[in-house]
Design a protein around this motif. Structure first.
Motif, mmCIF file in Angstrom:
data_model
loop_
_atom_site.group_PDB
_atom_site.id
_atom_site.type_symbol
_atom_site.label_atom_id
_atom_site.label_comp_id
_atom_site.label_asym_id
_atom_site.label_seq_id
_atom_site.Cartn_x
_atom_site.Cartn_y
_atom_site.Cartn_z
ATOM 1 N N SER A 153 0.838 -1.198 0.000
ATOM 2 C CA SER A 153 0.000 0.000 0.000
ATOM 3 C C SER A 153 0.869 1.244 0.000
ATOM 4 O O SER A 153 2.067 1.192 0.259
ATOM 5 C CB SER A 153 -0.927 0.001 1.222
ATOM 6 O OG SER A 153 -0.152 -0.028 2.417
ATOM 7 N N VAL A 154 0.219 2.371 -0.286
ATOM 8 C CA VAL A 154 0.863 3.678 -0.247
ATOM 9 C C VAL A 154 0.014 4.597 0.598
ATOM 10 O O VAL A 154 -1.216 4.675 0.402
ATOM 11 C CB VAL A 154 1.039 4.277 -1.662
ATOM 12 C CG1 VAL A 154 1.661 5.675 -1.578
ATOM 13 C CG2 VAL A 154 1.897 3.364 -2.529
ATOM 14 N N SER A 155 0.623 5.262 1.556
ATOM 15 C CA SER A 155 -0.077 6.255 2.362
ATOM 16 C C SER A 155 0.731 7.533 2.385
ATOM 17 O O SER A 155 1.946 7.518 2.183
ATOM 18 C CB SER A 155 -0.308 5.735 3.791
ATOM 19 O OG SER A 155 0.934 5.396 4.395
ATOM 20 N N SER A 156 0.063 8.641 2.604
ATOM 21 C CA SER A 156 0.715 9.945 2.489
ATOM 22 C C SER A 156 0.488 10.774 3.742
ATOM 23 O O SER A 156 -0.635 10.826 4.272
ATOM 24 C CB SER A 156 0.198 10.689 1.260
ATOM 25 O OG SER A 156 0.745 11.994 1.202
ATOM 26 N N GLU A 157 1.562 11.400 4.203
ATOM 27 C CA GLU A 157 1.493 12.375 5.284
ATOM 28 C C GLU A 157 1.701 13.782 4.756
ATOM 29 O O GLU A 157 1.890 14.719 5.534
ATOM 30 C CB GLU A 157 2.548 12.042 6.352
ATOM 31 C CG GLU A 157 2.331 10.698 7.018
ATOM 32 C CD GLU A 157 3.399 10.369 8.058
ATOM 33 O OE1 GLU A 157 4.304 11.216 8.240
ATOM 34 O OE2 GLU A 157 3.321 9.289 8.676
ATOM 35 N N MET A 158 1.654 13.932 3.429
ATOM 36 C CA MET A 158 1.793 15.234 2.777
ATOM 37 C C MET A 158 0.489 15.544 2.047
ATOM 38 O O MET A 158 0.076 14.761 1.177
ATOM 39 C CB MET A 158 2.972 15.223 1.794
ATOM 40 C CG MET A 158 4.324 14.921 2.440
ATOM 41 S SD MET A 158 5.656 14.827 1.209
ATOM 42 C CE MET A 158 5.647 16.520 0.585
ATOM 43 N N PRO A 159 -0.175 16.625 2.360
ATOM 44 C CA PRO A 159 -1.468 16.924 1.729
ATOM 45 C C PRO A 159 -1.393 17.013 0.214
ATOM 46 O O PRO A 159 -2.342 16.620 -0.482
ATOM 47 C CB PRO A 159 -1.850 18.270 2.354
ATOM 48 C CG PRO A 159 -1.081 18.343 3.632
ATOM 49 C CD PRO A 159 0.199 17.620 3.385
ATOM 50 N N GLU A 160 -0.273 17.521 -0.322
ATOM 51 C CA GLU A 160 -0.189 17.698 -1.766
ATOM 52 C C GLU A 160 0.121 16.404 -2.514
ATOM 53 O O GLU A 160 0.101 16.374 -3.755
ATOM 54 C CB GLU A 160 0.866 18.753 -2.117
ATOM 55 C CG GLU A 160 2.291 18.377 -1.743
ATOM 56 C CD GLU A 160 2.689 18.809 -0.353
ATOM 57 O OE1 GLU A 160 3.851 19.184 -0.153
ATOM 58 O OE2 GLU A 160 1.816 18.778 0.545
ATOM 59 N N ALA A 161 0.433 15.342 -1.796
ATOM 60 C CA ALA A 161 0.748 14.062 -2.433
ATOM 61 C C ALA A 161 -0.432 13.111 -2.294
ATOM 62 O O ALA A 161 -0.762 12.665 -1.185
ATOM 63 C CB ALA A 161 2.007 13.452 -1.807
ATOM 64 N N ASP A 162 -1.072 12.798 -3.410
ATOM 65 C CA ASP A 162 -2.231 11.911 -3.430
ATOM 66 C C ASP A 162 -1.754 10.461 -3.442
ATOM 67 O O ASP A 162 -1.123 10.004 -4.399
ATOM 68 C CB ASP A 162 -3.086 12.200 -4.655
ATOM 69 C CG ASP A 162 -4.337 11.331 -4.704
ATOM 70 O OD1 ASP A 162 -4.633 10.672 -3.689
ATOM 71 O OD2 ASP A 162 -5.013 11.314 -5.755
ATOM 72 N N ALA A 163 -2.034 9.730 -2.367
ATOM 73 C CA ALA A 163 -1.546 8.346 -2.250
ATOM 74 C C ALA A 163 -2.069 7.475 -3.373
ATOM 75 O O ALA A 163 -1.372 6.573 -3.858
ATOM 76 C CB ALA A 163 -1.937 7.772 -0.892
ATOM 77 N N ALA A 164 -3.301 7.705 -3.814
ATOM 78 C CA ALA A 164 -3.883 6.859 -4.861
ATOM 79 C C ALA A 164 -3.109 6.988 -6.157
ATOM 80 O O ALA A 164 -2.907 6.000 -6.882
ATOM 81 C CB ALA A 164 -5.348 7.246 -5.077
ATOM 82 N N ALA A 165 -2.651 8.201 -6.483
ATOM 83 C CA ALA A 165 -1.890 8.396 -7.720
ATOM 84 C C ALA A 165 -0.564 7.650 -7.667
ATOM 85 O O ALA A 165 -0.098 7.098 -8.676
ATOM 86 C CB ALA A 165 -1.651 9.886 -7.954
#
Length: 778
Positions: free
Chosen positions: A282-294
């Motif tokens: 999986s991919v998760s993001s702690e940066m608002p500008e980085a979309d994990a789904a992309a």
């Protein structure tokens, strides 16, 4: 009672004497320490090369200075510690201090005696002692240690080196290192304890260190070197990690000498652990500008794939590249791994976090005396002012080392002029990149040939490749020239051209050929493992020296088809083409398997219009604990003419490189009357083989193999003066051959011996039961 009193009186008397001696000694020492010297004059004697003022200065004694006896002793020790004098004596005489010195002699010559394994030049490069400089016993002892260590690395641990001096006039000496090299101590056996998944043969093949074998004189890696063992520990760990064993560890390496001290026994004690596979990715993001789904869409890891840290690194690199394309700087990927020991799986979560705001201040390159800076800079994806990415720096370092221009290449980042900047230092040591070779080449198809060549991988320090080859054999002559620029216009675009001229004295047909080709080309990557090449070809072909006359009996002339083609004279052809290759043999997901795909087409125009299509698909894998290698290859080609017709110089022929077990021109269409091989416009072949150990020690480099080839060559095209009945095997007619191989990987070049037996062959085919290929240079 009287005896007791007498004993007590004796003890008391002895104690009194000891007390008196101690008092006297203390008094004398105090007097000596308290004694003060004051010298108004200092005299130096015995010095020949060293100035008097220098000696006085090094002693630290100043005229008129009050000195104690201890200070005088310190002055003498300071002069001895300078390493300039054999003896030093300080003698007070009233108000005068006399310094007597005996200088170390000057080295007149340095000689080495008894050395055979290492030359005088090699030993001279190791020693710090130098001619016309002062002899130093401590330096000479250090030289002895360096020479002994060099012999240990050569496998001669019993070497003894003795330094001696021969006195000459004018305080000069000859320094002689007497060497007793001793016998060769090789690695007799490398064994493993704790390995279950892979056999010792496979693991020994991974190591840089080798056992001593038949070619011990040439192998050079069958002697014990401690640094090499440390490297082998890491290589062994990487091998297991890439095959799904994250807990693998080399517990220790036991190195023992035999009783006779003539061989090493090395044992690697390992703990493999369990093999793991990936589960949830999986991919998760702690940066608002980085979309994990992309970012999830570009991840290539899939559940069920065997664990490998390299696969994780590749996905991290993909994520970082996508972030740069989206304008997201300072993104860092943290792979958070969760172990599931129950089912032996690993869950991986690629967490996108914000990294430190650090920029590249500059890139400093040192040590490149020949190679231009831009050649090294082209290996970096970043420039000054870009955000700092440690992974990008590591990848650039690997690309620099892969150039093979440098013996060493060290890339490090250090703090810059401010806390938010770093400087990337690139320190390289250049290596030879050119070679001039003369040698011999033998193949059972073309016989023996003399070859000469010049090759330069870094032409004029520009990173360009230049090759010139000349070969003259029993039935062919070749002159070729190639030039390649890997960074055309400063981009990842390869550009170059090739010139090729060859003539053949065809022993299997009654005619000769002459061919000249000029071909510029460009190539560039189109995917992680794919590359596309575009090329233009200008080719001239001619048929010459056709034997006999048309009216001669078939037994005294060449095929009428060859006469027809020769009558056309020289043919000039223009063509445009492309070639696509996809190769995962070294960069694929599975370290024990790989795939190679090639597909290309050439479109001819001018005197004749044609489309020439070729394709190849090859796969390789290791089985049975990676001790057996299986290979399968499918290869084919088709030549189609819209205008004009193919000639024998254009059509395909199947030599032993394409299909084993047949002579060059041994299969395919042939003239029924003259038996001339005519070639074909189409061919297809499938090759299957296995390579396996045959029980010999792997350090001999000898393995066995078995193979089966199935294929055919057909379609001569336009018959011209011949009729269809005059051409044999013009239709698809399958052939098959089976055989066994012996592979011998020698330092002089790889040898392969093929012993074949036809399974399917036609009456007029020319079969071949033995095939040998060897290539060497000297």
């Amino acid at each position: 009672m009287m005896r007791i009193l007498n004993g007590a009186f004796a003890l008391a008397s002895r104690g009194l004497r000891l007390f008196v001696v101690a008092v006297v000694f203390s008094t004398i020492s105090g007097v000596a320490e308290a004694q003060q010297f004051r010298f108004t004059n200092i005299q130096v004697s015995g010095n020949q090369r060293i100035e008097t003022a220098t000696i006085i200065s090094r002693s630290g004694v100043t005229p008129g200075q009050a000195l104690s006896g201890g200070a005088l002793n310190d002055a003498a020790q300071a002069l001895r510690a300078s390493g300039l004098f054999e003896t030093v004596d300080l003698i007070p005489q009233g108000s005068t201090l006399i310094i007597n010195v005996v200088e170390f002699p000057t080295i007149n010559r340095i000689n080495f005696e008894g050395n055979n394994r290492l030359s005088d030049a090699e030993l001279a490069a190791l020693v710090r002692s130098r001619e016309r400089r002062v002899y130093s016993p401590s330096v000479a002892e250090a030289d002895v240690s360096a020479i002994v260590e060099a012999y240990v690395n050569e496998g001669r641990i019993n070497a003894v080196v003795t330094p001696s001096i021969i006195r000459r006039s004018d305080n000069r000496v000859d320094l002689v290192f007497e060497v007793n090299e001793g016998g060769l101590t090789e690695i007799e056996r490398i064994s493993f304890v704790g390995n279950r998944s892979f056999g010792e043969t496979r693991l020994r093949g991974v190591l840089e260190t080798k056992q001593a074998g038949l070619l011990r004189v040439l192998i050079g890696r069958d002697t014990f070197v401690a640094d090499r063992i440390a490297f082998d520990r890491q290589v062994l760990t990487d091998f297991y990690n890439s095959r799904g064993y994250p807990d693998f560890v080399v517990q220790n390496v036991d190195v023992a000498l035999t009783r006779q001290r003539d061989a090493y026994l090395i044992t690697f004690n390992v703990q493999e652990g369990q093999q793991f596979r990936f589960a949830n990715v999986s991919v998760s993001s702690e940066m608002p500008e980085a979309d994990a789904a992309a970012f999830q869409n570009i991840v290539r890891l899939r559940p069920g794939v065997i664990y490998s840290p390299e696969l994780i690194d590749r996905d991290i690199a993909r994520i970082e590249r996508l972030a740069l394309r989206q304008g997201i700087n300072f993104l860092t990927v943290e792979p958070r791994i969760t172990r599931n020991d129950r089912d032996l799986t690993l869950d991986v979560d690629f967490v996108l976090v914000r990294g430190d705001r650090i920029f590249v201040e500059r890139i400093d390159i040192e040590g490149n005396n020949t190679t231009l800076d831009r050649v090294v800079r082209n290996q970096f994806d970043i420039v000054e002012g870009d955000p700092f990415n440690p992974r990008a720096i590591r990848e650039s370092a690997e690309r620099i080392r892969a150039l093979s221009y440098f013996a060493t290449a060290d890339v490090q980042a250090r703090p810059g002029s401010s806390p938010d900047q770093v400087v990337v230092d690139v320190n390289v040591t250049e290596a030879p990149t050119g070679s001039l070779s003369f040698g011999g080449n033998y193949s059972s198809d073309n016989g023996f040939a003399l070859v000469a060549g010049y090759s330069e991988r870094n032409f004029l320090g520009r990173g360009q490749r230049l090759n010139f080859d000349l070969s003259t054999g029993e039935n062919n002559r070749v002159i070729s020239f190639d030039f390649y620029e890997p960074q055309f216009l400063g981009r990842d675009l390869g550009g170059g051209f090739s010139l090729d001229y060859r003539t053949t004295d065809n022993e299997n047909a009654l005619y000769d050929t002459e061919t000249f080709r000029f071909s510029p080309s460009f190539s560039f990557p189109v995917s992680e493992n794919g590359r596309l090449s575009l090329f233009y070809g200008l080719e001239f072909t001619d048929l010459t020296d056709v034997s006999g006359e048309r009216t001669d009996p078939p037994s005294d002339r060449a095929s009428l088809l060859i006469f027809d083609e020769a009558d056309e004279g020289g043919v000039l052809t223009n063509s445009l083409g492309y070639s696509y290759s996809f190769d995962t043999r070294r960069t694929g997901l599975n370290p024990s398997a790989g795939v190679l795909l090639r597909f290309g087409q050439e479109f001819g125009f001018g005197d004749s219009d044609f489309i020439k299509t070729t394709a190849l698909a090859s796969a390789e894998t290791r089985v049975f604990r990676e001790e057996i290698t299986l290979r399968a290859t499918l290869e084919g080609g088709y030549l189609a003419y819209q205008e004009g017709a193919s000639r024998v110089t254009d059509r395909f022929f199947m030599g032993s490189r394409v299909m084993r077990g047949f002579e060059p021109g041994g299969i395919g269409p042939r003239d029924a009357d003259t038996d001339d091989a005519l070639g074909g416009n189409a061919f297809a072949v499938a090759r299957f083989e296995a390579e396996f150990p045959i029980g010999l020690p792997e350090e001999y480099g000898i393995t066995g193999g078995a193979f089966v080839d199935v294929g055919s060559l057909w379609d001569v095209g336009d018959f011209r003066s011949l009729s269809e009945s005059d051409v044999l095997y013009n239709e698809f007619t399958p052939r098959a051959v089976a055989g066994v191989s012996i592979f011998w990987d020698t330092p002089l070049g790889p040898l392969r011996f093929n012993f074949t037996e036809p399974l399917l062959a036609e009456e007029f085919d020319n079969t071949k039961g033995f095939d040998l290929t060897v290539s060497t240079q000297f």
